[in-house]
Motif scaffolding. Structure first.
Motif, PDB file in Angstrom:
ATOM      1  N   TYR A   4      81.786 -11.246  32.596  1.00 43.13           N
ATOM      2  CA  TYR A   4      81.710 -10.858  34.000  1.00 43.13           C
ATOM      3  C   TYR A   4      80.291 -11.080  34.534  1.00 43.13           C
ATOM      4  O   TYR A   4      79.309 -10.867  33.829  1.00 43.13           O
ATOM      5  N   LEU A   5      80.198 -11.500  35.780  1.00 41.73           N
ATOM      6  CA  LEU A   5      78.914 -11.629  36.463  1.00 41.73           C
ATOM      7  C   LEU A   5      79.051 -11.068  37.878  1.00 41.73           C
ATOM      8  O   LEU A   5      80.025 -11.355  38.553  1.00 41.73           O
ATOM      9  N   PRO A   6      78.083 -10.271  38.333  1.00 41.55           N
ATOM     10  CA  PRO A   6      78.123  -9.750  39.700  1.00 41.55           C
ATOM     11  C   PRO A   6      77.577 -10.770  40.693  1.00 41.55           C
ATOM     12  O   PRO A   6      76.986 -11.782  40.315  1.00 41.55           O
ATOM     13  N   GLY A   7      77.776 -10.487  41.956  1.00 43.88           N
ATOM     14  CA  GLY A   7      77.149 -11.298  42.997  1.00 43.88           C
ATOM     15  C   GLY A   7      77.749 -12.661  43.201  1.00 43.88           C
ATOM     16  O   GLY A   7      77.102 -13.563  43.758  1.00 43.88           O
ATOM     17  N   GLU A   8      79.008 -12.854  42.804  1.00 43.98           N
ATOM     18  CA  GLU A   8      79.634 -14.160  43.002  1.00 43.98           C
ATOM     19  C   GLU A   8      80.100 -14.322  44.447  1.00 43.98           C
ATOM     20  O   GLU A   8      80.142 -13.375  45.224  1.00 43.98           O
ATOM     21  N   GLY A  10      81.843 -20.435  33.359  1.00 46.18           N
ATOM     22  CA  GLY A  10      80.685 -20.822  34.140  1.00 46.18           C
ATOM     23  C   GLY A  10      79.674 -19.688  34.222  1.00 46.18           C
ATOM     24  O   GLY A  10      80.027 -18.516  34.166  1.00 46.18           O
ATOM     25  N   GLY A  11      78.392 -20.057  34.372  1.00 47.08           N
ATOM     26  CA  GLY A  11      77.359 -19.068  34.626  1.00 47.08           C
ATOM     27  C   GLY A  11      76.662 -18.512  33.414  1.00 47.08           C
ATOM     28  O   GLY A  11      75.851 -17.587  33.546  1.00 47.08           O
ATOM     29  N   GLY A  26      73.905 -20.794  35.911  1.00 51.16           N
ATOM     30  CA  GLY A  26      73.743 -21.147  37.307  1.00 51.16           C
ATOM     31  C   GLY A  26      74.973 -21.741  37.943  1.00 51.16           C
ATOM     32  O   GLY A  26      75.025 -21.895  39.166  1.00 51.16           O
ATOM     33  N   GLU A  27      75.990 -22.099  37.152  1.00 47.36           N
ATOM     34  CA  GLU A  27      77.232 -22.657  37.700  1.00 47.36           C
ATOM     35  C   GLU A  27      78.113 -21.533  38.247  1.00 47.36           C
ATOM     36  O   GLU A  27      78.128 -20.416  37.715  1.00 47.36           O
ATOM     37  N   THR A  28      78.857 -21.832  39.287  1.00 46.68           N
ATOM     38  CA  THR A  28      79.689 -20.811  39.944  1.00 46.68           C
ATOM     39  C   THR A  28      81.181 -21.104  39.882  1.00 46.68           C
ATOM     40  O   THR A  28      81.979 -20.349  40.447  1.00 46.68           O
ATOM     41  N   ASN A  73      71.143 -15.692  36.844  1.00 46.04           N
ATOM     42  CA  ASN A  73      69.979 -16.148  36.080  1.00 46.04           C
ATOM     43  C   ASN A  73      69.834 -15.341  34.810  1.00 46.04           C
ATOM     44  O   ASN A  73      68.808 -15.377  34.141  1.00 46.04           O
ATOM     45  N   ASP A  74      70.854 -14.540  34.497  1.00 47.77           N
ATOM     46  CA  ASP A  74      70.820 -13.688  33.320  1.00 47.77           C
ATOM     47  C   ASP A  74      71.544 -14.364  32.167  1.00 47.77           C
ATOM     48  O   ASP A  74      70.980 -14.664  31.135  1.00 47.77           O
ATOM     49  N   ALA A  75      72.851 -14.569  32.375  1.00 48.81           N
ATOM     50  CA  ALA A  75      73.679 -15.327  31.433  1.00 48.81           C
ATOM     51  C   ALA A  75      73.735 -14.709  30.054  1.00 48.81           C
ATOM     52  O   ALA A  75      73.747 -15.386  29.050  1.00 48.81           O
TER      53      ALA A  75
END
Length: 358
Positions: A113-117, A164-165, A173-175, A325-327
């Motif tokens: 999971y990544l926030p801010g998408e 991605g990401g 960095g990929e969305t 930018n965490d990944a």
């Protein structure tokens, strides 16, 4: 091709919830019995309260995707017969189905999971594969009312099993195959993506998270969702016969990871086994003559707006950037995930999912 309807009993939720814990006093037992009686009454009422999913809505979704004009009603159209295995009856349309008012079982968030998408209705970008149109209806499992302005977050692996990401995937960095869509006045969020691929230890699935009471931030032509609460985190699954057929198509046939069947996936089994009668599978149909033309899949999700899950990220993303930018994995202690990490994540996920329903 077999298609199933999400259909489970709300009473089972309370049965599960009350199966553990200390002995109850006479007053508490009376309160519980009253609560169960109300729940059963509510369940009966909900079946008639929730409107039938709209055939027209999904047909229009398909037509927009195909770039053709609005749907025009035909005189005396020829009905398409389909077996509805939930009711044992034939329906006049492949879209017919009355969702029941239930609290959908939840699944682990997972490590990717990544926030801010980005908020957008198409998350395919340049990813290859079979087009997948997702139609997810969200309703309040307490009141049975559909919920407008719920932000539904979607993320999943690509055809060859990568997310991605993430730096470990070589995709920092990929969305692609990540994004959010808001529910409309019918409680429906629609998004266009690609049929997901698989990776070691997991069946084909899509992650979703429902968020409410946040705010939309705009940066140029980018929109992201900030703050709010997260009352639901879950995973969507697909019928194995369709998975098997699509796995034979390019680029899915290039995936070198062994395919895990639903019944061999611990997360699928834990989630679907937690509530009596729940099968965890989306309803689906082809949007053309062949699977390669694309698939539309739909499901109804009952959530408890009073719940709030901790995603492991700050509540505010500062507006987000539509990438990361965490990944790093969101499962503590695993760090960046390699092949071993994927197996570890699947194992930990099984334990977490099992604990969730104790």
């Amino acid at each position: 091709m077999k298609f199933s309807l999400l259909c489970l009993s709300v009473v089972a939720i309370f049965d599960v919830a009350l199966a553990h814990g200390p002995a109850l006093s006479a007053a508490e037992l009376q309160k519980r019995d009253t609560h169960l009686a109300n729940a059963r009454r509510s369940f009966s009422q909900c079946q008639g309260h929730l409107a039938k999913r709209s055939d027209l809505r999904r047909e229009e979704f398909i037509r927009r995707h195909l770039g053709i004009g609005p749907l025009v009603k035909r005189q005396n159209p020829t009905p398409t017969q389909q077996r509805n295995i939930a009711t044992g009856t034939n329906t006049q349309s492949p879209f017919t189905g009355v969702p029941t008012c239930v609290l959908a079982p939840e699944s682990m968030q997972g490590p990717y999971y990544l926030p801010g998408e980005l908020i957008r209705d198409d998350i395919r970008e340049s990813q290859p594969g079979v087009d997948l149109l997702l139609d997810v209806q969200v309703y309040n499992a307490r009141s049975c009312n559909v919920m407008e302005n719920v932000m539904v977050d979607f993320w999943h692996a690509n055809a060859t099993g990568s997310y991605g990401g993430y730096r470990v995937e070589g995709t920092q960095g990929e969305t692609w195959l990540r994004g959010l869509a808001a529910t409309n006045n019918e409680g429906v969020a629609q998004i266009t993506t690609k049929w997901p691929g698989h990776y070691n230890g997991r069946a084909v699935h899509i992650h979703i998270m429902a968020s409410i009471n946040g705010s939309i931030r705009t940066d140029g032509d980018k929109r992201t969702y900030d703050g709010g609460t997260h009352p639901f985190i879950g995973q969507l699954f697909f019928q194995m016969d369709t998975i098997n057929d699509i796995s034979k198509l390019k680029p899915y046939s290039d995936n070198q990871s062994p395919l895990t069947r639903n019944e061999d996936d611990s997360i699928f089994n834990d989630a679907t086994g937690s509530v009596r009668g729940y099968n965890g599978l989306m309803d689906m149909k082809k949007i053309g003559d062949n699977l390669s033309d694309g698939v539309i899949a739909w499901i109804s999700i009952g959530i408890d707006p009073g719940r709030d899950h901790d995603t492991g990220f700050p509540r505010s993303t500062g507006g987000g950037r539509g990438n990361s930018n965490d990944a790093t994995t969101t499962i503590p202690g695993l760090g960046d995930l390699g092949v071993a990490g994927r197996f570890a994540a699947a194992g930990i996920g099984a334990v977490l999912a099992a604990m969730m329903f104790l």
